[in-house]
Design a protein around this motif. Structure first.
Motif, mmCIF file in Angstrom:
data_model
loop_
_atom_site.group_PDB
_atom_site.id
_atom_site.type_symbol
_atom_site.label_atom_id
_atom_site.label_comp_id
_atom_site.label_asym_id
_atom_site.label_seq_id
_atom_site.Cartn_x
_atom_site.Cartn_y
_atom_site.Cartn_z
ATOM 1 N N LEU A 1 0.838 -1.198 0.000
ATOM 2 C CA LEU A 1 0.000 0.000 0.000
ATOM 3 C C LEU A 1 0.872 1.247 0.000
ATOM 4 C CD1 LEU A 1 -2.695 -0.993 2.651
ATOM 5 C CD2 LEU A 1 -3.054 -0.792 0.197
ATOM 6 N N MET A 2 0.337 2.327 -0.530
ATOM 7 C CA MET A 2 1.050 3.600 -0.507
ATOM 8 C C MET A 2 1.218 4.062 0.940
ATOM 9 S SD MET A 2 0.052 7.274 -2.253
ATOM 10 C CE MET A 2 -0.051 6.614 -3.913
ATOM 11 N N MET A 3 2.393 4.520 1.288
ATOM 12 C CA MET A 3 2.645 5.036 2.643
ATOM 13 C C MET A 3 1.828 6.312 2.856
ATOM 14 S SD MET A 3 6.748 4.493 3.093
ATOM 15 C CE MET A 3 6.698 5.177 4.761
ATOM 16 N N SER A 4 1.394 6.508 4.080
ATOM 17 C CA SER A 4 0.577 7.686 4.379
ATOM 18 C C SER A 4 1.346 8.978 4.128
ATOM 19 C CB SER A 4 0.086 7.638 5.829
ATOM 20 O OG SER A 4 1.180 7.564 6.726
ATOM 21 N N THR A 5 2.662 8.945 4.350
ATOM 22 C CA THR A 5 3.460 10.159 4.102
ATOM 23 C C THR A 5 3.469 10.502 2.611
ATOM 24 O OG1 THR A 5 5.404 8.706 4.071
ATOM 25 C CG2 THR A 5 4.982 9.943 6.101
ATOM 26 N N THR A 6 3.569 9.471 1.763
ATOM 27 C CA THR A 6 3.546 9.690 0.314
ATOM 28 C C THR A 6 2.187 10.203 -0.126
ATOM 29 O OG1 THR A 6 5.121 7.875 0.017
ATOM 30 C CG2 THR A 6 3.907 8.599 -1.940
ATOM 31 N N ALA A 7 1.126 9.574 0.417
ATOM 32 C CA ALA A 7 -0.238 10.005 0.078
ATOM 33 C C ALA A 7 -0.455 11.450 0.514
ATOM 34 C CB ALA A 7 -1.255 9.089 0.749
ATOM 35 N N ASN A 8 0.045 11.797 1.684
ATOM 36 C CA ASN A 8 -0.101 13.178 2.170
ATOM 37 C C ASN A 8 0.633 14.169 1.279
ATOM 38 O OD1 ASN A 8 -1.795 12.793 4.373
ATOM 39 N ND2 ASN A 8 -0.117 12.372 5.781
ATOM 40 N N ASN A 9 1.803 13.769 0.768
ATOM 41 C CA ASN A 9 2.551 14.652 -0.135
ATOM 42 C C ASN A 9 1.753 14.936 -1.408
ATOM 43 O OD1 ASN A 9 4.782 14.955 1.501
ATOM 44 N ND2 ASN A 9 5.889 13.222 0.639
ATOM 45 N N HIS A 10 1.113 13.894 -1.961
ATOM 46 C CA HIS A 10 0.278 14.087 -3.148
ATOM 47 C C HIS A 10 -0.952 14.927 -2.794
ATOM 48 C CE1 HIS A 10 2.891 11.413 -5.124
ATOM 49 N NE2 HIS A 10 2.312 10.270 -4.805
ATOM 50 N N PHE A 11 -1.503 14.671 -1.620
ATOM 51 C CA PHE A 11 -2.706 15.373 -1.160
ATOM 52 C C PHE A 11 -2.436 16.872 -1.001
ATOM 53 C CE2 PHE A 11 -6.305 15.621 2.100
ATOM 54 C CZ PHE A 11 -7.288 15.406 1.161
ATOM 55 N N VAL A 12 -1.241 17.189 -0.541
ATOM 56 C CA VAL A 12 -0.850 18.600 -0.366
ATOM 57 C C VAL A 12 -0.837 19.326 -1.704
ATOM 58 C CG1 VAL A 12 1.130 20.082 0.181
ATOM 59 C CG2 VAL A 12 0.408 18.338 1.804
ATOM 60 N N LYS B 1 6.583 4.735 12.092
ATOM 61 C CA LYS B 1 7.505 5.561 12.853
ATOM 62 C C LYS B 1 8.412 6.329 11.900
ATOM 63 C CE LYS B 1 7.685 2.598 16.942
ATOM 64 N NZ LYS B 1 8.561 1.812 17.849
ATOM 65 N N ARG B 2 8.911 7.444 12.384
ATOM 66 C CA ARG B 2 9.845 8.217 11.577
ATOM 67 C C ARG B 2 11.179 7.482 11.546
ATOM 68 N NH1 ARG B 2 8.694 14.627 12.308
ATOM 69 N NH2 ARG B 2 6.439 14.493 12.300
ATOM 70 N N GLN B 3 11.612 7.167 10.343
ATOM 71 C CA GLN B 3 12.855 6.426 10.203
ATOM 72 C C GLN B 3 14.048 7.369 10.327
ATOM 73 O OE1 GLN B 3 13.192 3.366 10.319
ATOM 74 N NE2 GLN B 3 11.675 2.230 9.139
ATOM 75 N N ALA C 1 15.843 10.520 -6.397
ATOM 76 C CA ALA C 1 15.050 9.316 -6.671
ATOM 77 C C ALA C 1 15.857 8.273 -7.440
ATOM 78 C CB ALA C 1 13.796 9.697 -7.456
ATOM 79 N N ALA C 2 16.754 8.728 -8.285
ATOM 80 C CA ALA C 2 17.522 7.817 -9.133
ATOM 81 C C ALA C 2 18.637 7.094 -8.380
ATOM 82 C CB ALA C 2 18.117 8.592 -10.315
ATOM 83 N N GLY D 1 24.544 -1.164 3.368
ATOM 84 C CA GLY D 1 24.037 -2.301 4.129
ATOM 85 C C GLY D 1 22.868 -1.953 5.033
ATOM 86 N N ILE D 2 22.181 -0.861 4.728
ATOM 87 C CA ILE D 2 21.038 -0.408 5.541
ATOM 88 C C ILE D 2 19.759 -0.958 4.933
ATOM 89 C CG2 ILE D 2 19.765 1.621 6.366
ATOM 90 C CD1 ILE D 2 22.476 3.161 6.111
ATOM 91 N N THR D 3 18.960 -1.649 5.737
ATOM 92 C CA THR D 3 17.743 -2.291 5.233
ATOM 93 C C THR D 3 16.485 -1.477 5.498
ATOM 94 O OG1 THR D 3 17.554 -3.544 7.307
ATOM 95 C CG2 THR D 3 18.726 -4.604 5.471
ATOM 96 N N LYS D 4 16.589 -0.374 6.205
ATOM 97 C CA LYS D 4 15.428 0.476 6.492
ATOM 98 C C LYS D 4 14.976 1.199 5.217
ATOM 99 C CE LYS D 4 17.065 1.656 11.164
ATOM 100 N NZ LYS D 4 17.628 2.761 11.989
ATOM 101 N N HIS D 5 13.705 1.631 5.220
ATOM 102 C CA HIS D 5 13.212 2.463 4.110
ATOM 103 C C HIS D 5 13.607 3.912 4.415
ATOM 104 C CE1 HIS D 5 10.755 3.943 0.850
ATOM 105 N NE2 HIS D 5 10.168 4.791 1.688
ATOM 106 N N ILE D 6 14.653 4.371 3.769
ATOM 107 C CA ILE D 6 15.208 5.702 4.046
ATOM 108 C C ILE D 6 14.971 6.628 2.859
ATOM 109 C CG2 ILE D 6 17.315 7.018 4.526
ATOM 110 C CD1 ILE D 6 16.433 5.345 6.883
ATOM 111 N N THR D 7 14.345 7.770 3.135
ATOM 112 C CA THR D 7 14.183 8.832 2.143
ATOM 113 C C THR D 7 15.140 9.967 2.503
ATOM 114 O OG1 THR D 7 12.476 10.014 3.411
ATOM 115 C CG2 THR D 7 11.742 8.240 1.926
#
Length: 389
Positions: free
Chosen positions: A156-167, A199-201, A297-298, A308-314
């Motif tokens: 599912l789309m993350m709520s943070t991503t959805a909020n960015n589009h919503f803004v 949680k905030r990564q 993004a690229a 070697g970091i497995t977290k979803h990091i933006t």
């Protein structure tokens, strides 16, 4: 004002088939705000019998005349308020999608707007007029993005991503209201999605060190990302950072003299020599040349994987890293709040809660128990269980 003197009258105009058309007569004429031309008549689309003979015809005429008088009262009120939208028959029928796209093309952050526009276009089925817009309709766009319809790779789309589009949609709606395309400021009533427990990564000290040593295909991304970890600057502010914004302080150190893009906050933020070194050789214009959201993004994911970091990091997680490590290192929450240019301390409190969890983990690392004895006891219990079986 001449409009206050304009008189509105219901008039009749005989047409064929024994009918009479009702229209409004404005005297003196009023000026159409869209065409700039003076107008005296507005045909209402109401028709009555020219020579009513039956009782039902008389009642029908009376009803239509009452409706015409009601419209007349509304028009008189609009003239007093100088609202002449009724003169534009196409008002509300124009495409909001075309307007949204126009605003997208005007944006400096076109890539983010394009994603939001595409999702809204799909949600609207390829067609949405200004008159279709309502609070309920626009709010359901958020539900649509968080539903299975916007799944990618079975996620599912993350709520943070959805909020960015919503803004972006809210921004387009606000501009449409300011431009007079819609009468209600719908954007003010729309509510963003809650975190849904995400949680905030952030990066730990060890992960940050590993990231600094990892290979990144884009040197400017590597420098800007680590700079953000050391300063807390958002991506938008890193992109806009100019060499003229980096100044010598009265205490001999270096500071950033900036106005943040997101909150329009004027701030003077001290930076370390290590952070300054990441900026490269001093020059003119943009500090992190060619840094764009598309570049991030690229190459960001490959850089994170290389460390070697497995977290979803933006990129924004670098800001979270700065805040969390500052608080964990003992910097007081008020100072961190100022460094992050938060206008509300409650916003910074989120990071303090993360640090509280870290402190709980740390408190349990020291024990008065004899580890060797505890391990021996555990082994004895296991042996007894094995014999019992």
């Amino acid at each position: 004002m001449t409009n206050l003197c304009t008189k509105v009258t219901v008039r009749k105009r005989p047409i064929k088939n024994g009918q009479t058309s009702l229209y409004l007569d404005f005297y003196p004429p009023i000026r159409n705000p869209k065409t700039g031309r003076l107008s005296r008549r507005e045909y209402l689309g109401f028709y009555i019998y020219t020579n009513p003979t039956e009782k039902f015809q008389q009642e029908y005429n009376r009803s239509m005349l009452q409706k015409a008088e009601l419209v007349k009262c509304r028009r008189t009120e609009s003239i007093i308020n100088e609202e002449f939208g009724f003169l534009d028959r196409s008002k509300g029928q124009e495409s909001f999608l075309d307007y949204f796209k126009m605003r997208m093309n005007e944006s400096t952050n076109k890539a983010n707007w394009k994603a939001a526009y595409k999702h809204f276009e799909n949600y609207a089925g390829g067609e949405c007029r200004f008159c279709d817009l309502s609070v309920a309709y626009c709010q359901k766009f958020l539900d649509y993005m968080l539903s299975d319809k916007c799944k990618r790779n079975d996620k599912l789309m993350m709520s943070t991503t959805a909020n960015n589009h919503f803004v972006k949609l809210k921004a387009a709606l606000r501009m449409a209201y300011e431009d007079g395309h819609i009468k209600e400021n719908i954007a003010k009533k729309l509510v963003k999605a809650k975190g849904h427990g995400n949680k905030r990564q952030y990066l730990t000290k060890e992960e940050l060190f590993a990231l600094s040593k990892a290979e990144c295909k884009s040197d400017v991304l590597r420098r800007a990302g680590l700079f953000s970890c050391l300063t807390g600057l958002r991506l938008s502010d890193c992109i806009l950072l100019q060499w003229e914004n980096i100044k010598k302080s009265s205490d001999g150190g270096w500071v950033l003299d900036i106005t943040t893009k997101k909150t329009k906050t004027d701030a003077i933020l001290p930076i370390s020599d290590e952070a300054l070194a990441l900026c490269g050789e001093r020059g003119e214009g943009q500090v992190f040349k060619k840094l764009t959201p598309n570049l991030v993004a690229a190459h960001l994911k490959d850089w994170i994987d290389a460390a070697g970091i497995t977290k979803h990091i933006t990129f924004h997680c670098f800001r979270h890293t700065f805040a969390t490590l500052q608080l964990a290192g003992g910097t007081d929450i008020y100072t961190v709040s100022k460094l992050l240019t938060h206008s509300n301390l409650a916003t910074t409190q989120v990071y303090a809660e993360v640090v509280s969890e870290l402190k709980r983990d740390a408190s349990e690392r020291i024990s008065l128990k004899d580890d060797a004895k505890e391990n021996a006891t555990s082994e004895e219990v296991k042996n007894e269980e094995t014999l019992a079986h």
